[in-house]
Scaffold this motif. Structure first.
Motif, PDB file in Angstrom:
ATOM      1  N   THR A  71       4.933   2.800   4.971  1.00 37.27           N
ATOM      2  CA  THR A  71       4.286   2.652   6.277  1.00 37.27           C
ATOM      3  C   THR A  71       4.998   3.444   7.358  1.00 37.27           C
ATOM      4  O   THR A  71       4.359   3.972   8.270  1.00 37.27           O
ATOM      5  N   ASN A  83       0.976   6.343  -1.518  1.00 37.28           N
ATOM      6  CA  ASN A  83       0.682   7.343  -0.478  1.00 37.28           C
ATOM      7  C   ASN A  83       1.788   8.379  -0.308  1.00 37.28           C
ATOM      8  O   ASN A  83       1.916   9.005   0.733  1.00 37.28           O
ATOM      9  N   ASP A  91       0.810  -1.224   0.000  1.00 37.22           N
ATOM     10  CA  ASP A  91       0.000   0.000   0.000  1.00 37.22           C
ATOM     11  C   ASP A  91       0.842   1.272   0.000  1.00 37.22           C
ATOM     12  O   ASP A  91       0.303   2.374   0.006  1.00 37.22           O
TER      13      ASP A  91
END
Length: 416
Positions: A219, A357, A216
């Motif tokens: 982190t 992100n 994703d």
């Protein structure tokens, strides 16, 4: 505005930092934030402020490896203008000028914004033809512009070389009267103070050393002060953008160069506008203290060094003396260099990165300071909404794959 007694001023003079009331907190890193902005210069601090103010995102940290404004924000010539050629650039930079016009009041901090005008000199008939096109484009884009003949320029800047044997005779000029200068440190301090008041953690002496990632995106950020988690990350580190991109495993179409500037000894008021001459390769203004603030072209080789070299010094000062022979006896007090991130089309990169992100604010080249308010405004929108702001929709990294470049090299003022 706070009022201080003579006793309080004397106390601060004697005790120094022990008696001083700091404008923002010296925060320690928390374990996790909603957003981390890497880079404590003008763009990073403005982004953090607008995230909190415009979008209600208060769990924000700004990481700065040194001190606030110690990079390009504190190493530039403080010019503010929006005299760009293409509609996309004109809309964005004029929004920045409008934000600058009200920024002191909004931040309750004097940024010393002086709309003394930005005058670009014409030295030939060809220059005049280019400036007519430039002025018309500015007007079509809704930006103020005035073409001046040689007599009008002479009345405005009598210190120029107006002799018959002038090496660069001045035949006219283009002025944007709403342009001018602001105090670079004050812009950074004002945004830092306002962001801190909204709950943003400003963490200095915190260098990014790596990233922990999964499917994703990132982190956690590894720093010299420990590992910090984040949902979203914004990179606003100017000339060091390629170094962080390398850590993340992708490349940016950016080359970093040193851009030098100089300050002279103070003299009586003689220059009430910013003067730029593409032919001489210099631009110059006079500060409130009387110093001449002078800049020129980029160093001709890629570098991450915040220092200058003698050939560029000689070339820039030669251009100054060509335009203003009366300045030949002035002594230079200091010199510095910023690391500028030059993109092929001289238009910034502002938007999403290849990492889900992680967001990019870079590629400002020689024009980052003038863009601080609008850059922070639009970058905060992009991070909060995960979608480009309408003003910067054309500034994404994907334009290089699509061939949709916005070539603003001429409007950058100095050839590079």
């Amino acid at each position: 505005m706070k009022r201080y007694s003579i006793f309080r001023l004397a106390q601060e003079a004697v005790l120094g930092a022990a008696a001083h009331e700091f404008s923002w907190r010296s925060a320690s890193p928390k374990s996790h934030y909603d957003v981390i902005i890497v880079g404590g210069g003008g763009h990073g601090l403005a982004t953090a402020y607008y995230l909190a103010k415009n979008h209600g995102v208060r769990s924000v940290a700004v990481l700065e490896k040194g001190w606030l404004g110690g990079g390009n924000t504190g190493r530039n010539t403080t010019v503010v203008r929006s005299n760009y050629l293409f509609p996309e650039s004109a809309r964005f930079y004029d929004h920045s000028v409008k934000l600058y016009e009200g920024l002191g009041k909004e931040l309750n901090f004097n940024i010393m914004f002086s709309q003394r005008g930005m005058l670009t000199l014409a030295h030939s008939r060809h220059d005049l033809d280019v400036q007519r096109r430039w002025a018309n484009a500015m007007r079509l884009n809704g930006v103020d512009s005035v073409l001046m003949d040689s007599e009008a320029v002479r009345a405005r800047v009598p210190a120029l070389d107006w002799s018959e044997g002038a090496r660069l005779p001045v035949v006219g000029g283009l002025v944007q009267q709403r342009g001018g200068t602001a105090r670079h440190d004050a812009v950074a301090w004002g945004y830092a103070r306002a962001a801190d008041a909204l709950g943003v953690d400003i963490i200095q002496n915190c260098e990014v050393t790596g990233f922990e990632t999964d499917a994703d995106g990132v982190t956690r950020i590894c720093t010299s002060r420990g590992s910090i988690g984040a949902r979203k990350i914004g990179l606003a580190v100017a000339g060091h953008s390629t170094l962080l991109a390398d850590m993340l495993g992708f490349r940016l179409p950016i080359t970093s160069y040193a851009l030098q500037a100089f300050v002279s000894e103070p003299i009586k008021p003689i220059l009430d506008t910013v003067v730029l001459s593409p032919a001489a390769g210099i631009y110059v203004s006079q500060s409130d203290k009387g110093e001449l603030v002078l800049g020129g072209g980029l160093d001709l080789y890629a570098s991450y060094a915040q220092r200058g070299n003698l050939p560029t010094v000689e070339q820039t000062l030669r251009g100054l003396i060509t335009l203003f022979p009366s300045f030949s006896r002035l002594r230079m007090l200091r010199q510095w260099a910023g690391i500028v991130d030059v993109v092929h089309d001289s238009t910034p990169v502002l938007g999403r990165s290849p990492i889900p992100n992680v967001y990019l604010n870079c590629g400002w080249g020689t024009g980052g300071f003038k863009a601080i308010p609008a850059g922070g405004w639009c970058f905060a929108h992009t991070i909060a909404k995960n979608d480009p702001h309408p003003l910067t929709a054309s500034f994404g990294l994907d334009r290089f794959a699509r061939g949709a470049l916005i070539d603003e090299a001429a409007a950058s003022g100095i050839a590079h």
